[in-house]
Design a protein around this motif. Structure first.
Motif, PDB file in Angstrom:
ATOM      1  N   TYR A 228     -48.376  -3.272 -30.944  1.00 47.25           N
ATOM      2  CA  TYR A 228     -49.414  -2.258 -31.420  1.00 47.25           C
ATOM      3  C   TYR A 228     -49.858  -1.056 -32.138  1.00 47.25           C
ATOM      4  N   ASP A 229     -51.064  -0.768 -31.996  1.00 41.73           N
ATOM      5  CA  ASP A 229     -50.855   0.030 -33.841  1.00 41.73           C
ATOM      6  C   ASP A 229     -51.894   1.548 -32.581  1.00 41.73           C
ATOM      7  N   ILE A 230     -51.680   2.642 -32.878  1.00 42.02           N
ATOM      8  CA  ILE A 230     -52.150   3.280 -32.383  1.00 42.02           C
ATOM      9  C   ILE A 230     -53.857   4.156 -32.283  1.00 42.02           C
ATOM     10  N   ASN A 231     -53.962   2.975 -33.329  1.00 40.17           N
ATOM     11  CA  ASN A 231     -55.910   2.986 -33.276  1.00 40.17           C
ATOM     12  C   ASN A 231     -56.290   1.847 -32.752  1.00 40.17           C
ATOM     13  N   GLY A 232     -55.522   0.365 -32.018  1.00 42.21           N
ATOM     14  CA  GLY A 232     -56.340  -0.617 -31.811  1.00 42.21           C
ATOM     15  C   GLY A 232     -55.785  -0.101 -30.485  1.00 42.21           C
ATOM     16  N   LEU A 233     -54.868   1.008 -30.165  1.00 43.10           N
ATOM     17  CA  LEU A 233     -54.730   1.078 -29.296  1.00 43.10           C
ATOM     18  C   LEU A 233     -55.668   1.729 -28.075  1.00 43.10           C
TER      19      LEU A 233
ATOM     20  N   GLY B  79     -61.728  -7.773 -42.780  1.00 42.83           N
ATOM     21  CA  GLY B  79     -61.082  -8.701 -42.046  1.00 42.83           C
ATOM     22  C   GLY B  79     -61.328  -8.758 -41.097  1.00 42.83           C
ATOM     23  N   SER B  80     -60.024  -9.833 -40.123  1.00 42.35           N
ATOM     24  CA  SER B  80     -59.687  -9.941 -38.411  1.00 42.35           C
ATOM     25  C   SER B  80     -58.487  -9.235 -38.678  1.00 42.35           C
ATOM     26  N   ALA B  81     -57.826  -8.576 -37.580  1.00 41.22           N
ATOM     27  CA  ALA B  81     -57.513  -7.953 -37.380  1.00 41.22           C
ATOM     28  C   ALA B  81     -55.522  -8.660 -37.704  1.00 41.22           C
ATOM     29  N   LEU B  82     -54.537  -8.453 -37.836  1.00 37.91           N
ATOM     30  CA  LEU B  82     -53.950  -8.962 -38.428  1.00 37.91           C
ATOM     31  C   LEU B  82     -53.239  -9.844 -37.354  1.00 37.91           C
ATOM     32  N   LYS B  83     -51.559 -10.703 -37.537  1.00 36.75           N
ATOM     33  CA  LYS B  83     -51.748 -11.121 -36.111  1.00 36.75           C
ATOM     34  C   LYS B  83     -49.796 -11.359 -36.603  1.00 36.75           C
ATOM     35  N   LEU B  84     -48.802 -11.450 -35.649  1.00 37.56           N
ATOM     36  CA  LEU B  84     -47.370 -10.992 -36.114  1.00 37.56           C
ATOM     37  C   LEU B  84     -46.917 -12.767 -36.414  1.00 37.56           C
ATOM     38  N   ALA B  85     -47.773 -14.115 -36.288  1.00 39.07           N
ATOM     39  CA  ALA B  85     -47.494 -14.547 -36.328  1.00 39.07           C
ATOM     40  C   ALA B  85     -47.816 -15.728 -37.424  1.00 39.07           C
TER      41      ALA B  85
ATOM     42  N   ASP C 271     -47.558  -9.531 -26.702  1.00 41.78           N
ATOM     43  CA  ASP C 271     -48.724  -8.873 -27.270  1.00 41.78           C
ATOM     44  C   ASP C 271     -49.140  -8.813 -28.183  1.00 41.78           C
ATOM     45  N   ASP C 272     -49.610  -8.993 -29.239  1.00 39.70           N
ATOM     46  CA  ASP C 272     -50.435  -8.363 -30.790  1.00 39.70           C
ATOM     47  C   ASP C 272     -52.075  -8.461 -30.249  1.00 39.70           C
ATOM     48  N   SER C 273     -52.557  -8.039 -28.763  1.00 45.20           N
ATOM     49  CA  SER C 273     -53.910  -8.045 -29.691  1.00 45.20           C
ATOM     50  C   SER C 273     -54.357  -6.510 -29.745  1.00 45.20           C
ATOM     51  N   LEU C 274     -53.181  -5.515 -29.160  1.00 47.40           N
ATOM     52  CA  LEU C 274     -53.943  -4.342 -29.288  1.00 47.40           C
ATOM     53  C   LEU C 274     -54.075  -3.964 -31.572  1.00 47.40           C
ATOM     54  N   ILE C 275     -53.277  -4.472 -31.726  1.00 47.68           N
ATOM     55  CA  ILE C 275     -53.560  -4.152 -33.176  1.00 47.68           C
ATOM     56  C   ILE C 275     -54.763  -4.471 -34.011  1.00 47.68           C
TER      57      ILE C 275
END
Length: 266
Positions: free
Chosen positions: A222-227, A172-178, A160-164
């Motif tokens: 995730y990243d801290i800000n996204g969390l 722009g929108s948050a990056l996706k690992l894919a 799950d990368d939705s907390l990035i």
């Protein structure tokens, strides 16, 4: 293939049914499934150690405290290679945590022949620094994370990368690992020696200020800000950062004691 070797469950003081299943690599199913008898004092503890902000891999451990019905009943679980024995923990029939047995930690008391308590310790991502990279060509970050998690041997409900919250372009929108790719050549030295999977995870996530942790049946990047900005809005999800002082509550069932780590005692 792994087959069910031992299983047991208990009811927490909050009315939650916790089930522990120990899976072991074998050529065929085991004829009998051993029953786990839990110690009354902290039968299961899942702990996320303290990590500094710049550290990427937030690995966790689970410790089962069970009664040994005979002398050295569970010793054989520690005498085989890493990754062949796995613990799956279910909370009300939903996967909560998974990890493989840590063969470096096992001891038994010698105060009596049977009926004594033993500790079985499992880890999710601690093995990353003992496994080497072996891919080639261009790889997406999502593919690399899935590959590394798969090599660890535990199961999860996906990445799950939705907390990035990190953005690569302004507004722009948050990056996706894919959507990001790297060359596998980056993970071999000049002599062709492969780096460890821990080096791979740190190499792809640290430049983006991302972290990885297993929580509530999933692996989160995730990243801290996204969390802080996203996780608190997810009511009903039992998720929290692996660092203390986090505002997202993790006080479930028998409670959590926080000091320099996040500790879930059941």
């Amino acid at each position: 293939m792994k087959y069910l070797r031992y299983m047991g469950e208990f009811l927490s003081v909050a009315g939650v049914v916790w089930r522990a299943e120990i899976m072991q690599e074998a050529d065929a199913e085991f004829e009998t499934i051993g029953a786990l008898e839990f110690d009354a004092d902290q039968p299961l503890v899942i702990e996320w150690g303290h990590k500094n902000k710049e550290e990427v891999i937030c690995s966790s451990t689970a410790t089962l405290k069970i009664i040994s019905p005979g002398d050295r009943t569970y010793e054989d679980l520690y005498s085989i290679e890493v990754g062949r024995v796995r613990l799956d923990v279910y909370r009300n029939n939903a996967l909560y945590w998974s990890g493989c047995i840590d063969t470096e930690f096992y001891e038994e008391p010698y105060e009596r022949l049977n009926g004594y308590s033993v500790l079985l310790t499992f880890n999710d991502m601690g093995v990353l620094d003992r496994l080497n990279f072996d891919l080639s060509g261009m790889q997406t970050l999502a593919g690399l994370v899935s590959y590394c998690v798969g090599r660890c041997g535990f199961i999860c409900g996906g990445i799950d990368d939705s907390l990035i919250s990190t953005q690569l372009t302004k507004n722009g929108s948050a990056l996706k690992l894919a959507n990001l790719k790297v060359r596998s050549d980056n993970f071999y030295d000049e002599d062709g020696e492969a780096k460890t999977l821990a080096d791979v995870i740190e190499g792809i996530l640290q430049p983006l200020a991302l972290r990885i942790v297993q929580r509530a049946g999933k692996v989160y990047v995730y990243d801290i800000n996204g969390l802080y900005t996203k996780a608190a809005k997810r009511k009903g999800e039992r998720w929290a950062s692996c660092r203390p002082g986090n505002p997202v509550s993790d006080r479930v069932d028998c409670g959590v004691r926080r000091s320099q780590a996040c500790r879930l005692s059941l």
